[in-house]
Design a protein around this motif. Structure first.
Motif, mmCIF file in Angstrom:
data_model
loop_
_atom_site.group_PDB
_atom_site.id
_atom_site.type_symbol
_atom_site.label_atom_id
_atom_site.label_comp_id
_atom_site.label_asym_id
_atom_site.label_seq_id
_atom_site.Cartn_x
_atom_site.Cartn_y
_atom_site.Cartn_z
ATOM 1 N N ALA A 81 0.839 -1.204 0.000
ATOM 2 C CA ALA A 81 0.000 0.000 0.000
ATOM 3 C C ALA A 81 0.874 1.254 0.000
ATOM 4 C CB ALA A 81 -0.931 -0.001 1.213
ATOM 5 N N ALA A 82 1.942 1.244 0.783
ATOM 6 C CA ALA A 82 2.864 2.387 0.825
ATOM 7 C C ALA A 82 3.517 2.568 -0.540
ATOM 8 C CB ALA A 82 3.922 2.184 1.900
ATOM 9 N N ARG A 83 3.936 1.466 -1.165
ATOM 10 C CA ARG A 83 4.545 1.542 -2.495
ATOM 11 C C ARG A 83 3.615 2.215 -3.495
ATOM 12 N NH1 ARG A 83 4.309 -3.710 -5.328
ATOM 13 N NH2 ARG A 83 2.175 -2.954 -5.339
ATOM 14 N N ASP A 84 2.343 1.834 -3.462
ATOM 15 C CA ASP A 84 1.378 2.427 -4.389
ATOM 16 C C ASP A 84 1.261 3.934 -4.181
ATOM 17 O OD1 ASP A 84 0.929 -0.105 -5.423
ATOM 18 O OD2 ASP A 84 -0.928 -0.425 -4.291
ATOM 19 N N LEU A 85 1.248 4.367 -2.930
ATOM 20 C CA LEU A 85 1.159 5.800 -2.642
ATOM 21 C C LEU A 85 2.426 6.540 -3.074
ATOM 22 C CD1 LEU A 85 -0.554 5.690 0.866
ATOM 23 C CD2 LEU A 85 -1.573 6.457 -1.302
ATOM 24 N N THR A 94 10.341 0.556 -0.364
ATOM 25 C CA THR A 94 9.252 -0.404 -0.163
ATOM 26 C C THR A 94 9.463 -1.650 -1.011
ATOM 27 O OG1 THR A 94 7.851 0.641 -1.846
ATOM 28 C CG2 THR A 94 7.550 1.367 0.444
ATOM 29 N N LEU A 95 9.962 -1.487 -2.230
ATOM 30 C CA LEU A 95 10.217 -2.646 -3.082
ATOM 31 C C LEU A 95 11.286 -3.552 -2.478
ATOM 32 C CD1 LEU A 95 10.034 -0.960 -6.581
ATOM 33 C CD2 LEU A 95 8.426 -2.637 -5.639
ATOM 34 N N LEU A 96 12.281 -2.958 -1.846
ATOM 35 C CA LEU A 96 13.307 -3.744 -1.152
ATOM 36 C C LEU A 96 12.662 -4.578 -0.044
ATOM 37 C CD1 LEU A 96 16.249 -4.474 -0.461
ATOM 38 C CD2 LEU A 96 16.275 -2.446 0.998
ATOM 39 N N GLY A 97 11.804 -3.953 0.748
ATOM 40 C CA GLY A 97 11.118 -4.670 1.822
ATOM 41 C C GLY A 97 10.211 -5.755 1.294
#
Length: 119
Positions: free
Chosen positions: A83-87, A100-103
């Motif tokens: 969700a954070a990545r999308d934002l 976020t992609l790393l996580g």
């Protein structure tokens, strides 16, 4: 449970990412669940300097869940990070999107979802 070798890999990846992004996003924690008798600190990514407060909240919550190291908390963390990545993507914040992609990749790897981890 995370093996010390995996933590080293995660830590090096996080440090490399922070250097690439040119931001101070890595801190350490002595609260680490490992099978060794003398646990080493684990890197924790802290979000700072971004105008997207909802995405920051989701990312920090996802990272808190990630540190619990249970299958359930990792799945919950995955949802928060996605969700954070999308934002971040919607607002054009490439640095935080990369974080976020790393996580997301790390969590998928830990859950055994190798194909998801690389896509």
């Amino acid at each position: 449970m995370i093996k010390p070798q995996q933590l080293i890999k995660i830590g090096l990846t996080a440090v490399t990412l922070s250097v690439i992004l040119g931001e101070s996003v890595v801190a350490t924690s002595s609260q680490l669940k490992t099978s060794s008798s003398s646990p080493e600190p684990t890197p924790i990514i802290l979000v700072q300097n971004s105008s997207n407060s909802e995405a920051n909240r989701l990312l920090n919550e996802g990272l808190r869940l990630f540190r619990q190291r249970t299958a359930e908390s990792l799945r919950e963390a995955l949802e928060k990070l996605q969700a954070a990545r999308d934002l971040y993507r919607a607002t054009g914040d490439k640095g935080k999107e990369a974080t976020t992609l790393l996580g997301i990749g790390t969590i998928n790897d830990l859950l055994g979802e190798k194909q998801q981890a690389v896509t």
